[in-house]
Structures are given as structure tokens and as C-alpha cells.
Design an enzyme around this catalytic site. Sequence first.
Site, PDB file in Angstrom:
ATOM      1  N   SER A 132     -25.925  36.783 -35.325  1.00 15.03           N
ATOM      2  CA  SER A 132     -25.915  35.322 -35.320  1.00 15.03           C
ATOM      3  C   SER A 132     -24.849  34.738 -36.229  1.00 15.03           C
ATOM      4  CB  SER A 132     -27.291  34.787 -35.738  1.00 15.03           C
ATOM      5  OG  SER A 132     -28.308  35.315 -34.932  1.00 15.03           O
ATOM      6  N   HIS A 141     -26.217  31.061 -40.479  1.00 14.56           N
ATOM      7  CA  HIS A 141     -25.593  30.397 -39.336  1.00 14.56           C
ATOM      8  C   HIS A 141     -24.668  29.281 -39.807  1.00 14.56           C
ATOM      9  CE1 HIS A 141     -29.472  31.522 -36.879  1.00 14.56           C
ATOM     10  NE2 HIS A 141     -28.824  32.570 -37.356  1.00 14.56           N
TER      11      HIS A 141
END
Length: 274
Positions: A171, A237
Site C-alpha cells: 500500500s 499511505h
Amino acid sequence: MVIPVHDVNPARRTPWVTYALIAANFVAFVFLTPGVAGSLTGSGGSLAEFCHLQAFLDQYAAVPRELIHHRMPRLVPTGGTGVGPQGPGCLVGPPGYDKSPELSVLTAMFLHGGWLHLLGNMLFLWIFGNNIEDRMGHLRYLLFYLVCGYAAAYGFALTNPYATTPLIGASGAIAGVLGAYLVLYPKARVWVLVPFLIFLPLRLPAWIVLGLWFLLQALYSSGAGVTGAGTVAYAAHVVGFIVGMLIAWPLKPGTVPPPEPGGILFGRQTRGNW
């Protein structure tokens, strides 16, 4: 949150690195990660499988505390099971291996916690990675991907220096790809599915799709608007996305804009306007 399914932004060259990264993630999950059989059948798996997975992740996943303090704990899961005063559980003992915290960030990028985690990441990489690879070139794109992944992992570790929960998934690196896409192709059209009673297909500018995604990650990383945020490294993220934007910014002046789609076009029909 909207679900992207396709972008109207054809690439000029075959994205071999993106394909290889997707294949490597699937191979690592299906053939190397313990407990996949249980996830395929929908069962929770046995205690032995769970303990084996814990030992595997402790060895190959990135642990924030290890990244910051650069030392391993005295006791780690061994993969075995036993019965203690509180009942059955996983055995712990001195580590029987030497672990490099820096290398664990690399291996952690190819590990995922389940099919939903894997497929979600690979969907975003499939849709947005090809254009970033096309713009940067194969080798620079690979280095960019790894740099974003490392920045995301260490950024999360800096905000959680004593966390011992293993950090896994692509991610952070993929967030860097999304950040670069937002900088280089903000006006590219992205077909998305919007869950509203049914899934409604809409074509939206990339700056709306990716901007909304980033805002949600930033919101969740603060602990607002989500329950149990500790199970997802939202801060990773955010860091990966920002690093991707910063690296891609110098490439923006020479980037050819995507074609302007006319009418409702989808798939191969969009290539006629390129």
C-alpha cells in the site's frame, strides 16, 4: 469510497515492471505466505496455522520498533503451539535467525494479509502504475516504487516508534504511484463505481478520485471517522502519497497530457483519440 476500474489514459509502452510487481505479489501470497489455504476456503484455520503465520510475519514483515531501534526482541513466535495457564497458544522463544530491519521493509512490500488486501492493492497498481512507468521508464519506475515503499514504512515507524505489530503490504509504495499520478495526470478521466444502492459507473477526473482517496487516508490516520484504525497503516499511505508527489513534480513540465475523451467511451475505443 469510489472504486476505480479503468482510466482513459493509454500508455505508449508495455508496463513490464508493473506486470512483474503484480505477479510477484500474487506469487508471494499464494505460494510463500502460510495460511492461504484457510483464506481460500473461508475458514479461520487452525491454531497451528495461525502460529506458523505469526512466526513467518515476525521474520519477514517490517516491525516499526525494530526499524527505529534497530534491534530484535529477545522473544519471538517460534511457530509452535503449546498449552499455558490461559489455555492453548503460540510458543515464543529466542529468535533462531538474523533479521535485517532494512531488508524486512522490502520483503514486507510483497506480503498481504488476505485476498481483499491483495486484490485491492493490485487493482490500484494495475490502473495507475502503467502511466507512471511509461513516464519514468522501467528502471526509474522500479526505483521510485521501492523508494516510496521504504519512505512509507519508515514514516509510519517514526509516528509509531514502539509498535510491535508487523507492517505488511504494498500500500505504501502504491500510494506513491497514486501521488505521482495526481501530479502528472490530474485531468485524466477515471471510470469508477460509486456504491449507492447499486454500483453506479461514473467517469471522473483523476484529481477528484485520488484527491478523495488521499483525504480519507489523512482523516483515518488521525483516528477520526474509522473504528479500529490501528489495523491499517493509514499514516504509511499518507507518507507514500506525499513522497510520490514530490518525486514526480519535476517531471510534470514535460509530461504529455492524456487525451480528452469525447462522449461515453470505454476500453479500446478510447485509443482512437490518442
